[in-house]
Design an enzyme around this catalytic site. Structure first.
Site, PDB file in Angstrom:
ATOM      1  N   ALA A   1      -0.700  30.594  -0.657  1.00  0.00           N
ATOM      2  CA  ALA A   1      -1.741  31.038  -1.757  1.00  0.00           C
ATOM      3  C   ALA A   1      -1.367  30.501  -3.000  1.00  0.00           C
ATOM      4  O   ALA A   1      -2.277  30.265  -3.894  1.00  0.00           O
ATOM      5  CB  ALA A   1      -1.303  32.597  -1.856  1.00  0.00           C
TER       6      ALA A   1
ATOM      7  N   LYS B   1       2.543  14.334  -0.653  1.00  0.00           N
ATOM      8  CA  LYS B   1       2.430  14.407   0.924  1.00  0.00           C
ATOM      9  C   LYS B   1       3.635  13.927   1.420  1.00  0.00           C
ATOM     10  O   LYS B   1       3.994  13.108   1.384  1.00  0.00           O
ATOM     11  CB  LYS B   1       0.751  13.541   1.394  1.00  0.00           C
ATOM     12  CG  LYS B   1       0.538  13.768   2.823  1.00  0.00           C
ATOM     13  CD  LYS B   1      -0.909  13.202   2.964  1.00  0.00           C
ATOM     14  CE  LYS B   1      -1.417  13.553   4.531  1.00  0.00           C
ATOM     15  NZ  LYS B   1      -1.375  15.002   4.856  1.00  0.00           N
TER      16      LYS B   1
ATOM     17  N   ALA C   1      -7.968  21.777  12.932  1.00  0.00           N
ATOM     18  CA  ALA C   1      -8.594  20.387  12.606  1.00  0.00           C
ATOM     19  C   ALA C   1      -7.541  19.833  11.490  1.00  0.00           C
ATOM     20  O   ALA C   1      -7.356  20.543  10.477  1.00  0.00           O
ATOM     21  CB  ALA C   1     -10.176  20.687  12.204  1.00  0.00           C
TER      22      ALA C   1
ATOM     23  N   HIS D   1      -3.163   8.943  -0.017  1.00  0.00           N
ATOM     24  CA  HIS D   1      -2.950  10.143  -0.413  1.00  0.00           C
ATOM     25  C   HIS D   1      -2.014  10.341  -1.460  1.00  0.00           C
ATOM     26  O   HIS D   1      -1.363   9.085  -2.087  1.00  0.00           O
ATOM     27  CB  HIS D   1      -2.440  11.163   0.446  1.00  0.00           C
ATOM     28  CG  HIS D   1      -3.525  11.539   1.789  1.00  0.00           C
ATOM     29  ND1 HIS D   1      -3.788  10.660   2.896  1.00  0.00           N
ATOM     30  CD2 HIS D   1      -4.194  12.590   1.882  1.00  0.00           C
ATOM     31  CE1 HIS D   1      -4.674  10.965   3.511  1.00  0.00           C
ATOM     32  NE2 HIS D   1      -5.067  12.326   2.941  1.00  0.00           N
TER      33      HIS D   1
ATOM     34  N   THR E   1      -1.272  20.049   8.958  1.00  0.00           N
ATOM     35  CA  THR E   1      -1.092  18.740   9.886  1.00  0.00           C
ATOM     36  C   THR E   1       0.478  18.553  10.255  1.00  0.00           C
ATOM     37  O   THR E   1       1.300  19.383   9.684  1.00  0.00           O
ATOM     38  CB  THR E   1      -1.851  17.378   9.239  1.00  0.00           C
ATOM     39  OG1 THR E   1      -0.775  17.276   7.849  1.00  0.00           O
ATOM     40  CG2 THR E   1      -3.306  17.818   8.934  1.00  0.00           C
TER      41      THR E   1
END
Length: 269
Positions: free
Chosen positions: A12, A161, A124, A157, A102
């Site tokens: 969150a 990441k 996804a 990115h 991911t």
């Protein structure tokens, strides 16, 4: 009036978690039922909407069991290990799950598939509607450009990441390979350094860029003799991922247990 979709948000206090909270609070058919974060998060005990300068009545907590008792859906864009903990809790509580995390390995993907026998899940690597339309275009291009074209995937990115190539880039490679009757693991090239020799026929190459605050850029090049076709998607805001996630929630509301993706959600199958 239709009962709002009761949605819990994992991670969150993160960039994506906050975007998801803002999207849920702004959707008339959704309600924020819980907000989860790590046990060591400094955000614990704060109102989930404090970053917006408002109150939601939902306090950020770390107890997934408590969070899911009041929820019908969980949206998770965290890390693989945390997502799998949440996954098992969702199975225990019968809560549908939207997973945008991911970096899963094969064993972790198998665990998600097993859980989907008990609850409906949308998995996804990218929830953006535009990205998934791009994947459909890549499928069509890969079928038509099967012979005589080399394929390269370039993604960029932000500096924070932690996985590479991106989940979206890998999904692009998987879609392209499948459209040509191949498996990505049999033709992917992830590194080039030193004397590499000539490019292997049929390879799908990946290049990764990390830096700044790039939300997510992906370009697939089909390189032939005398021409080059490029299909590009650029994200300027995580809001597209959040809105796609809410579309996934609405899709799951009418589905039985099973593993779905955004092609299913958007009717692109």
């Amino acid at each position: 009036m239709t009962t709002p979709y009761a949605i819990a948000i994992a991670g969150a206090s993160g960039r994506m978690g906050r975007m998801l909270i803002e999207a849920v609070l702004g959707a008339e058919d959704c309600t924020l039922s819980a907000a989860l974060d790590r046990p060591d998060s400094p955000a614990l005990g704060q109102d989930a909407a404090a970053f917006l300068g408002r109150t939601s009545g939902v306090t950020i907590g770390a107890d997934v069991e408590t969070a899911l008792r009041a929820s019908r859906f969980l949206i998770d864009f965290t890390r693989p290990q945390g997502t799998l903990v949440h996954l098992q809790a969702c199975v225990r509580h019968g809560v549908a799950m939207v997973i945008g995390t991911t970096g899963f390995d094969d064993a972790q993907k198998a665990a998600i598939e097993a859980a989907a026998q008990h609850i409906p899940i949308v998995l996804a690597p990218n929830m953006s509607v535009g990205v998934n339309v791009t994947l459909k275009l890549l499928e069509l291009a890969a079928q038509a450009l099967r012979d005589g074209y080399d394929i390269e995937i370039v993604e960029a990115h932000h500096r924070h990441k932690v996985d590479a190539p991106s989940g979206t880039a890998l999904k692009m490679g998987e879609v392209i390979a499948a459209a040509q009757g191949r498996r990505l693991q049999d033709c992917a090239v992830y590194e080039r350094v030193g004397h590499t020799g000539e490019r292997p026929a049929g390879a799908i190459g990946f290049a990764t860029v990390r830096g700044g605050d790039v939300v997510g850029d992906h370009t697939v090049m089909f390189l032939g003799s005398g021409e080059r076709i490029e299909i590009t998607h650029k994200s300027s805001s995580r809001a597209t991922y959040a809105q796609g996630s809410l579309r996934a929630v609405r899709f799951l509301a009418t589905r039985r247990a099973g593993l779905y993706d955004m092609f299913d959600v958007l009717g692109l199958r």
